[in-house]
Write an enzyme that holds these catalytic residues in place. Structure first.
Site, PDB file in Angstrom:
ATOM      1  N   GLY A  71       0.810  -1.215   0.000  1.00 56.02           N
ATOM      2  CA  GLY A  71       0.000   0.000   0.000  1.00 56.02           C
ATOM      3  C   GLY A  71       0.840   1.259   0.000  1.00 56.02           C
ATOM      4  O   GLY A  71       0.554   2.213  -0.728  1.00 56.02           O
ATOM      5  N   THR A  72       1.883   1.275   0.814  1.00 53.62           N
ATOM      6  CA  THR A  72       2.720   2.471   0.904  1.00 53.62           C
ATOM      7  C   THR A  72       3.318   2.819  -0.455  1.00 53.62           C
ATOM      8  O   THR A  72       3.290   3.972  -0.887  1.00 53.62           O
ATOM      9  CB  THR A  72       3.836   2.268   1.951  1.00 53.62           C
ATOM     10  N   ASN A 151      -8.324   4.047   8.385  1.00 60.30           N
ATOM     11  CA  ASN A 151      -7.739   2.877   9.035  1.00 60.30           C
ATOM     12  C   ASN A 151      -7.862   2.886  10.547  1.00 60.30           C
ATOM     13  O   ASN A 151      -7.791   1.848  11.179  1.00 60.30           O
ATOM     14  CB  ASN A 151      -6.270   2.744   8.627  1.00 60.30           C
ATOM     15  N   GLN A 181      -7.991  -0.400   3.253  1.00 62.04           N
ATOM     16  CA  GLN A 181      -8.892  -0.966   4.261  1.00 62.04           C
ATOM     17  C   GLN A 181     -10.253  -1.339   3.669  1.00 62.04           C
ATOM     18  O   GLN A 181     -11.100  -1.882   4.376  1.00 62.04           O
ATOM     19  CB  GLN A 181      -9.097   0.024   5.415  1.00 62.04           C
ATOM     20  N   SER A 201      -3.891  -3.631  -1.031  1.00 60.78           N
ATOM     21  CA  SER A 201      -2.769  -4.351  -0.428  1.00 60.78           C
ATOM     22  C   SER A 201      -3.207  -5.763  -0.072  1.00 60.78           C
ATOM     23  O   SER A 201      -4.353  -5.973   0.334  1.00 60.78           O
ATOM     24  CB  SER A 201      -2.314  -3.585   0.811  1.00 60.78           C
ATOM     25  N   ALA A 202      -2.290  -6.731  -0.202  1.00 60.74           N
ATOM     26  CA  ALA A 202      -2.662  -8.133   0.000  1.00 60.74           C
ATOM     27  C   ALA A 202      -2.765  -8.536   1.469  1.00 60.74           C
ATOM     28  O   ALA A 202      -3.631  -9.327   1.844  1.00 60.74           O
ATOM     29  CB  ALA A 202      -1.647  -9.042  -0.715  1.00 60.74           C
ATOM     30  N   HIS A 203      -1.891  -7.971   2.315  1.00 57.04           N
ATOM     31  CA  HIS A 203      -1.830  -8.521   3.680  1.00 57.04           C
ATOM     32  C   HIS A 203      -2.978  -8.066   4.576  1.00 57.04           C
ATOM     33  O   HIS A 203      -3.101  -8.533   5.707  1.00 57.04           O
ATOM     34  CB  HIS A 203      -0.464  -8.229   4.327  1.00 57.04           C
ATOM     35  N   THR A 239      12.616  -6.768 -10.062  1.00 57.01           N
ATOM     36  CA  THR A 239      12.098  -8.113 -10.289  1.00 57.01           C
ATOM     37  C   THR A 239      10.822  -8.329  -9.481  1.00 57.01           C
ATOM     38  O   THR A 239      10.780  -8.010  -8.294  1.00 57.01           O
ATOM     39  CB  THR A 239      13.166  -9.151  -9.900  1.00 57.01           C
ATOM     40  N   CYS A 328       1.421   1.905  12.470  1.00 53.32           N
ATOM     41  CA  CYS A 328       2.553   2.791  12.181  1.00 53.32           C
ATOM     42  C   CYS A 328       2.685   3.863  13.253  1.00 53.32           C
ATOM     43  O   CYS A 328       3.698   4.519  13.346  1.00 53.32           O
ATOM     44  CB  CYS A 328       2.371   3.456  10.826  1.00 53.32           C
TER      45      CYS A 328
END
Lengths: 382, 390
Positions: A71-72, A151, A181, A201-203, A239, A328
């Site tokens: 996300g960042t 968030n 979110q 974002s995946a996590h 990569t 954060c």
């Protein structure tokens, strides 16, 4: 009772399908997607699969999805990339006071290079209105960024109406939405909603850490952050994280059908309502900061005369994991920018915790948690 | 010819009959700190200690320069008593040095001829070796008064030692030569600096930390472990006593007047610290106290707090300013650890107006509400011990 993990807005437990898929790809398809031989092709296929699935989910074209490290990075790429590429059209940008640091600080950094930024203040619910956005728009405005779901508070922004406001003013202003979110909780249709750039974002949806994506509407051009081998159609050199991107796929497939179908995650929403009722019925001195208009997984609450940090530690003694706000922030002793933006009263500023749910949580867990919060508060209040 | 590290020590030389004791303590620190780096031997020679590693000397210096008792250390080359061999080795050393510094640079040769049997005297060695280096290098000029490089020779009975760099050590006395103390270690900037000053005067240390879960968290605890680990880099073994302080702090908060919370809390700390010191044969307490820095550090508070300690309290920072303490903490690399923003027990229950001039009798009376003796009874069960050694 076993561990109760309620910090799902920080990160989530990866699904076993995710772990298996990451491992499988690392074991069997370790090739570099840019290599010409079949090992490269096999790796590339994994990336294309996830790309195609995510595109279908968002109802956009696969060519409009770009994978990043999270996300960042997606937020930084979208904001700096757009501002720098279109600065000849104007140097005014708009965002809000309650964005995630990866958006907020990206704007702070753009300000240092000469851009003018308007930071919209939300109402006490943490919500931005189309009217106030309307007032902030100027002929020099080139980019607006507003998050889908806050968030810390869970507040749900009226993204589609905000987009309309922007596009009615000028079709040339780009609209970025940080939907980190929102993915998996709220139906996301950037094209239909007039969103030009969208971060996911995946996590946050039980996928692997270190994987994110940016949707960018066809026809837009932005300046990449990284120079290199030109991967991801010259937008994101480096990569590709093939195992991570492959592991994103099972997480995306796990999103409840109804969210794909166009409504919010009702099961999660009802667990949230249940928890809020439990809190109100059990604890006498508490303030619920999360508004009615909110995402189905975040509950933000405050207690007087208690430090959020201490309550977090007290609950962890009983294997219950919540947070003091965005992860954060929790290690910095700065005054909470978001709670200040909604004018939370002084006596609640320090005593705030965030409970964030996932589909893996149960009613029993929430009953137990609320009971423990009550117990801890009684203990801590001396 | 082989590479080694030459170590100089200062104050130890003054200690007369106790010298072997001091030198052996220093060697013990050196061995402790260098053990993880591989095989090496240590030799004593009048006024010097030599560390001779089996492999490269590269990693040794960064560790040795933190050991109290060491005045300076030099990476050196040992050559047999043969002048052509010296010329060859010296030239090689200078050429390597020239790749690391800006040229042109000035230099000189300086010889210490302890072995009077060597066939050339100091002046002859200096001029001949200097000429050899000057002829065979580029970018060097001679300056006998204020050179940028000094090539040094130490001519001894079996070998000649050659070196260019002197890396300063902390000086002071080897740890363990001045007895044993207990350091009251918070997560702050001061107490690790106080601990370091005690170590530097040869006091070997154990440490005690008071933590208050759930008011303090895992990261606050980790901070203290990291600080202890950092202090142990001076070549000592440090035993950390972690005291679970929650019940006592809560009792004080519940039962004592708010203005005395800190005074009474610190009195309890000194009681517990004294108990730990007695059980572990430690002779003094060491604290980071410093006059006037916070309200508990008025002379009145220091005195009321100290009266619960039944052994001497050393306060190495007593005359320091905050800036000086910060400077020291940066030098010993504890500053960045201390700055991590986690709550420690001293910030858990902070009164708005702490007493700066407490009355001794009044404090003792207020303290009766918590029955200190009873709280001390099962204190041993609340102490966890962790050992640190490099």
């Amino acid at each position: 009772m076993d561990e109760i993990y309620l910090d799902n807005a920080a990160t989530t437990r990866p699904l076993s399908e995710v772990i298996n898929r990451v491992t499988e790809v690392m074991e069997n398809d370790f090739g570099n997607p840019s290599s010409l031989h079949h090992r490269g092709a096999a790796a590339e296929r994994h990336i294309q699969q996830t790309r195609k699935f995510l595109a279908t989910l968002l109802e956009v074209k696969p060519g409009e999805i770009y994978f990043t490290s999270g996300g960042t990075e997606s937020n930084n790429l979208a904001l700096k990339g757009t501002a720098l590429n279109y600065k000849n059209r104007g140097q005014h940008l708009i965002t809000t006071q309650i964005e995630h640091p990866s958006v907020y600080n990206a704007f702070k950094s753009l300000e240092e290079t000469g851009f003018k930024v308007t930071y919209l203040q939300p109402d006490s619910r943490g919500i931005i209105s189309p009217q106030q956005l309307q007032k902030a728009l100027k002929p020099e405005t080139i980019l607006v960024s507003i998050m889908y779901v806050n968030n810390e508070l869970g507040s749900l922004e009226p993204v589609s109406k905000l987009a309309q406001t922007i596009k009615n003013y000028s079709r040339d202003i780009f609209f970025h939405v940080d939907a980190v979110q929102a993915l998996g909780k709220i139906p996301l249709h950037p094209q239909q909603d007039n969103i030009d750039l969208l971060t996911v974002s995946a996590h946050k949806i039980n996928g692997p850490q270190g994987v994110g994506a940016l949707y960018m509407k066809n026809g837009m051009m932005i300046k990449p952050l990284l120079e290199g081998g030109g991967q991801e159609r010259d937008l994101r050199s480096g990569t590709e994280n093939t195992p991570g991107i492959a592991g994103f796929l099972p997480a995306l497939k796990n999103i409840p059908k109804q969210v794909n179908g166009g409504s919010t995650d009702e099961q999660l929403a009802s667990l949230k309502q249940f928890t809020i009722r439990q809190i109100q019925n059990t604890i006498s001195r508490v303030q619920i900061n999360t508004p009615q208009q909110s995402a189905p997984h975040i509950i933000n609450i405050s207690f007087p005369d208690i430090k959020g940090e201490v309550l977090v530690h007290a609950l962890e003694e009983d294997d219950i994991y919540v947070s003091t706000g965005s992860a954060c922030h929790s290690r910095q002793k700065i005054n909470n920018r978001i709670l200040k933006a909604i004018n939370l009263s002084e006596k609640y500023l320090e005593g705030t915790i965030r409970i964030s749910l996932s589909a893996l949580n149960t009613k029993q867990e929430m009953e137990h948690t609320v009971h423990k919060i009550k117990e801890k508060i009684d203990y801590l209040n001396i | 010819m082989y590479d080694l590290i030459l170590i100089r020590y200062g104050e130890i030389g003054l200690k007369g009959d106790n010298r072997p004791f001091f030198i052996n303590k220093l060697i013990s620190s050196i061995k402790t700190i260098c053990r993880p780096l591989g095989e090496f031997t240590v030799q004593k020679s009048r006024g010097r200690i030599f560390v001779i590693p089996e492999n490269s000397t590269a990693q040794y210096l960064s560790r040795l320069k933190k050991i109290p008792g060491i005045v300076s250390a030099s990476p050196a080359t040992a050559v047999e008593l043969d002048f052509p061999a010296v010329k060859k080795a010296a030239l090689k050393m200078v050429q390597k040095k020239l790749t690391e510094i800006e040229t042109p640079a000035s230099f000189r040769v300086q010889t210490n001829r302890a072995n009077k049997d060597f066939h050339l005297n100091s002046l002859e060695v200096n001029s001949r070796l200097g000429a050899h280096i000057l002829q065979n290098t580029e970018g060097l000029t001679v300056d006998l008064e204020n050179p940028e490089l000094t090539v040094e020779l130490d001519i001894r009975s079996k070998n000649i030692y050659l070196f260019i760099n002197r890396i300063p050590g902390p000086g002071g006395l080897p740890v363990g030569t001045s007895g044993r103390g207990l350091l009251l270690l918070s997560g702050g900037i001061d107490s690790p600096a106080a601990g370091w000053l005690a170590l530097k005067r040869g006091i070997s240390l154990e440490a005690v930390h008071f933590h208050t879960p759930p008011y303090t968290g895992q990261r606050a605890r980790q901070k203290v472990l990291d600080l202890t680990d950092k202090l142990s880099e001076s070549g000592v073994h440090i035993k950390l006593h972690l005291v679970h302080f929650t019940e006592i702090q809560r009792a004080i908060k519940k039962n004592c007047p708010e203005k005395y919370l800190i005074t009474i809390m610190r009195r309890m700390m000194f009681r517990i610290a004294s108990r730990i010191a007695e059980k572990n044969d430690l002779q003094v307490l060491v604290t980071g106290e410093c006059i006037g820095q916070v309200s508990s550090q008025t002379l009145e508070n220091i005195s009321v707090i100290r009266s619960t300690a039944n052994l001497p309290v050393l306060r190495p920072l007593i005359g320091y300013n905050k800036q000086e303490i910060i400077q020291l903490a940066k030098e010993i690399e504890t500053y960045n650890i201390s700055r991590r923003p986690h709550q420690d027990c001293c910030t858990v229950f902070v009164p708005k107006h702490p007493a700066t001039r407490p009355h001794h009798e009044e404090v003792v009376r207020a303290e009766k509400n918590i029955n200190p003796d009873q709280l001390m009874e099962n204190i041993d069960e609340k102490i966890e011990i962790i050992d640190f050694e490099q």
